[in-house]
Design an enzyme around this catalytic site. Structure first.
Site, PDB file in Angstrom:
ATOM      1  N   ASP A   1      -7.926  -4.569   9.157  1.00 24.64           N
ATOM      2  CA  ASP A   1      -7.502  -3.343   8.485  1.00 24.64           C
ATOM      3  C   ASP A   1      -7.345  -3.455   6.980  1.00 24.64           C
ATOM      4  O   ASP A   1      -6.657  -2.654   6.364  1.00 24.64           O
ATOM      5  CB  ASP A   1      -6.200  -2.838   9.099  1.00 24.64           C
ATOM      6  CG  ASP A   1      -5.062  -3.832   8.919  1.00 24.64           C
ATOM      7  OD1 ASP A   1      -5.309  -4.939   8.403  1.00 24.64           O
ATOM      8  OD2 ASP A   1      -3.937  -3.490   9.293  1.00 24.64           O
TER       9      ASP A   1
ATOM     10  N   THR B   1       5.839  -9.513   8.953  1.00 24.33           N
ATOM     11  CA  THR B   1       4.556  -9.415   8.267  1.00 24.33           C
ATOM     12  C   THR B   1       4.393  -8.032   7.658  1.00 24.33           C
ATOM     13  O   THR B   1       3.950  -7.874   6.523  1.00 24.33           O
ATOM     14  CB  THR B   1       3.412  -9.665   9.269  1.00 24.33           C
ATOM     15  OG1 THR B   1       3.533 -11.002   9.757  1.00 24.33           O
ATOM     16  CG2 THR B   1       2.053  -9.480   8.629  1.00 24.33           C
TER      17      THR B   1
ATOM     18  N   GLU C   1       0.817  -1.204   0.000  1.00 30.30           N
ATOM     19  CA  GLU C   1       0.000   0.000   0.000  1.00 30.30           C
ATOM     20  C   GLU C   1       0.857   1.263   0.000  1.00 30.30           C
ATOM     21  O   GLU C   1       1.950   1.284   0.571  1.00 30.30           O
ATOM     22  CB  GLU C   1      -0.885   0.026   1.252  1.00 30.30           C
ATOM     23  CG  GLU C   1      -1.845  -1.135   1.319  1.00 30.30           C
ATOM     24  CD  GLU C   1      -2.574  -1.224   2.655  1.00 30.30           C
ATOM     25  OE1 GLU C   1      -3.703  -1.722   2.654  1.00 30.30           O
ATOM     26  OE2 GLU C   1      -2.004  -0.805   3.686  1.00 30.30           O
TER      27      GLU C   1
END
Lengths: 367, 367
Positions: free
Chosen positions: B241, B98, B70
């Protein structure tokens, strides 16, 4: 020399290669600008031919009074890239470039960045490469004379690309700033190109096979109007590339067959922002892949309404990454912490206090 | 030591500060984690109070089979920031985090980058800071016991933030991986927090004033269900999220007053993605500014459906930038070419061949 240390640098995926602006200049000097642009064309063509493999989106722009900052992400199944790029025409007055850029390649499987690179120089090369690729596909094969309107930072790259990839031998030059043209003439004096300085856009365009517009003002301008057109011209419109910034009169677009990179982005940013939402365009990849026709005849006027698309940066970054690795250029950045246990980020803060012996040889992490 | 040279480093705007992961660790060790989180809370609160000054957009996500990458841009009239962040739950199996992140601050007036910083550690701090800020605003003031569900990389940061900013003295811990809980217990053994290891989420939630969920699976999961709720609980839901990734049962949301960061983003990414598009939410900045009420009474259940918003990274990057400058940490990157004449990018390629004398002292640019 490099910014790694024992604690953070043991997993290669946490160490992206860093290609600085000086390193990129070294790379281009070593390989030659012509060869770099050609290499980028090869990459862009290959990536455009697998257009449907990419997760594409229009760029994200933050506009301000004097400029814009944009992010341009794209990915396929294995690689991701984004470019950061600004456009601030007033920058040159304070000694800064209008356009400054950098970019990142990353691994889709893990999200780890693999390259952090300058993209100011590289953007100039990839823009010229894209223009040349489009013109190879769309211009008349016997094109020899190019009008080059706007003689700023991008102009020489366009000139070199069209000389070597299209066979252009004559440039007809115009810029509202005569010093810009003088700079171009000085820079290309030993290029072998015939350079003709003109007094207006209309004069420069006269007799040109290809018209390249690379002007930088952030405004709707009419650089090329319909009365300047001649049958068979190819117009490579590079400078009209954000909302409110155009170079071609609507009549030019109406009279031409218009080609674009990524339609959703060009409708907003390109010269066709002046036209109705259903104005017919053809995407360049469709012509490259043989899905749709390019130029239909020698008299047709073709326009490449180029705004710069993320895929071109993806291709250029991959070229620069491969070339930098082959040349042994660049350094590694400790941008991502590496942890003995990746679930234990908090542990990176405890490590040296809990186990002081581990601090040996890693002075950079000592508090 | 640093990667500048005479040709490229003379304009400060072309030299962003580079704060590496080891430098960020050094910074946090020097200042203390508690103080860094507190400093970031101060910045986030100040920026949330001028919410309307920001050019906000939902983040741009490239999803792939195993994760997501992102970009999160935001700007006000003077500063711009973006964060690059991934989410790849399977990374830990190959020794990678992660979540890995880095970010950039830039000058809106010129588009020049001013900071390139690690954001893996900083994201953990800003997420905890945002959670604590929301809980200061929404939880019952006498909250002392927090259930902490998910004991991975983010968990200790939440614990420290809630200990020092909320007065939490007892943690009730659960993770499907007992080793994660054991790691947390070891990391926080000298924190002064009372640590209670529980056998299930339901057991951990029992008796808690605040429930913090920071689980990482990329799936719709029901970590907290309505039957676990008690009157007056504040739920700090951090792990749900992205699209398809939730932690709270719909019944929890239906029974609560729900607060979010930036509604357009949370509707897509947050736990409320399960709810109708008109499900009522209140934005945190509205409560902070006094525009809307927060918790209405001591029995009300409040949910902070946190997804992580670009403004929090903007605030955190500004804190880290100021702190790094104050501590003399970081180096300068030659990421942007500096040119004697900014309209003459091409000239950077000619410089050393045309004027070899200029090459002295700048070996990095010699081909």
């Amino acid at each position: 020399m490099n910014r790694l240390n024992n604690t953070f640098a043991t997993h290669p995926a946490t160490q992206p290669l860093y290609l600085s602006a000086p390193d990129a200049v070294t790379l281009v000097r070593r390989l030659g600008l012509k060869n770099c642009i050609t290499g980028i064309v090869v990459h862009i063509r290959a990536d455009f031919l697998r257009w449907l493999d990419f997760d594409k989106s229009a760029r994200v722009a933050n506009h301000s009074q004097d400029g814009v900052i944009e992010l341009m992400p794209i990915s396929d199944d294995t690689a991701y890239s984004f470019k950061y790029v600004n456009g601030h025409p007033k920058n040159t007055a304070i000694g800064l470039s209008t356009v400054m850029a950098f970019g990142v390649l990353a691994d889709v499987a893990t999200g780890a960045p693999t390259l952090v690179s300058e993209l100011t120089l590289t953007t100039a090369m990839r823009t010229a490469a894209t223009s040349a690729l489009a013109a190879q596909t769309l211009a008349r094969p016997n094109s020899r004379v190019m009008a080059l309107i706007g003689n700023g930072a991008q102009s020489e790259f366009q000139a070199i690309a069209f000389q070597h990839l299209l066979g252009i031998d004559t440039l007809r030059l115009f810029d509202i700033d005569p010093q810009a043209t003088a700079k171009l003439v000085a820079n290309l004096s030993s290029s072998g190109l015939k350079l003709q300085v003109c007094a207006s856009t209309a004069e420069a365009v006269k007799g040109a096979d290809i018209v390249t517009t690379v002007t930088a003002d952030k405004a709707c301008a009419t650089i090329v109007s319909a009365d300047m057109l001649a049958p068979g011209m190819h117009i490579n419109a590079v400078g009209g590339d954000c909302p409110g910034k155009t170079e071609l009169a609507a009549g030019v677009l109406a009279a031409a067959k218009v080609f674009v990179e990524f339609t959703p982005q060009t409708r907003v940013e390109g010269d066709i922002q002046q036209m109705p939402a259903d104005f017919a365009v053809t995407e360049l990849w469709e012509v490259l892949s043989g899905t749709r026709t390019g130029r239909d005849n020698d008299d047709q006027i073709t326009v490449f309404d180029s705004v710069g698309f993320a895929l071109e940066d993806f291709s250029a970054l991959r070229f620069m990454h491969e070339a930098a690795l082959a040349q042994g250029l660049g350094e590694r950045l400790a941008l991502i912490p590496h942890m003995a246990d990746p679930k234990n980020l908090f542990g990176t803060l405890l490590q040296t206090t809990v186990k002081p012996a581990l601090r040996q040889g890693s002075s950079a992490v000592c508090a």
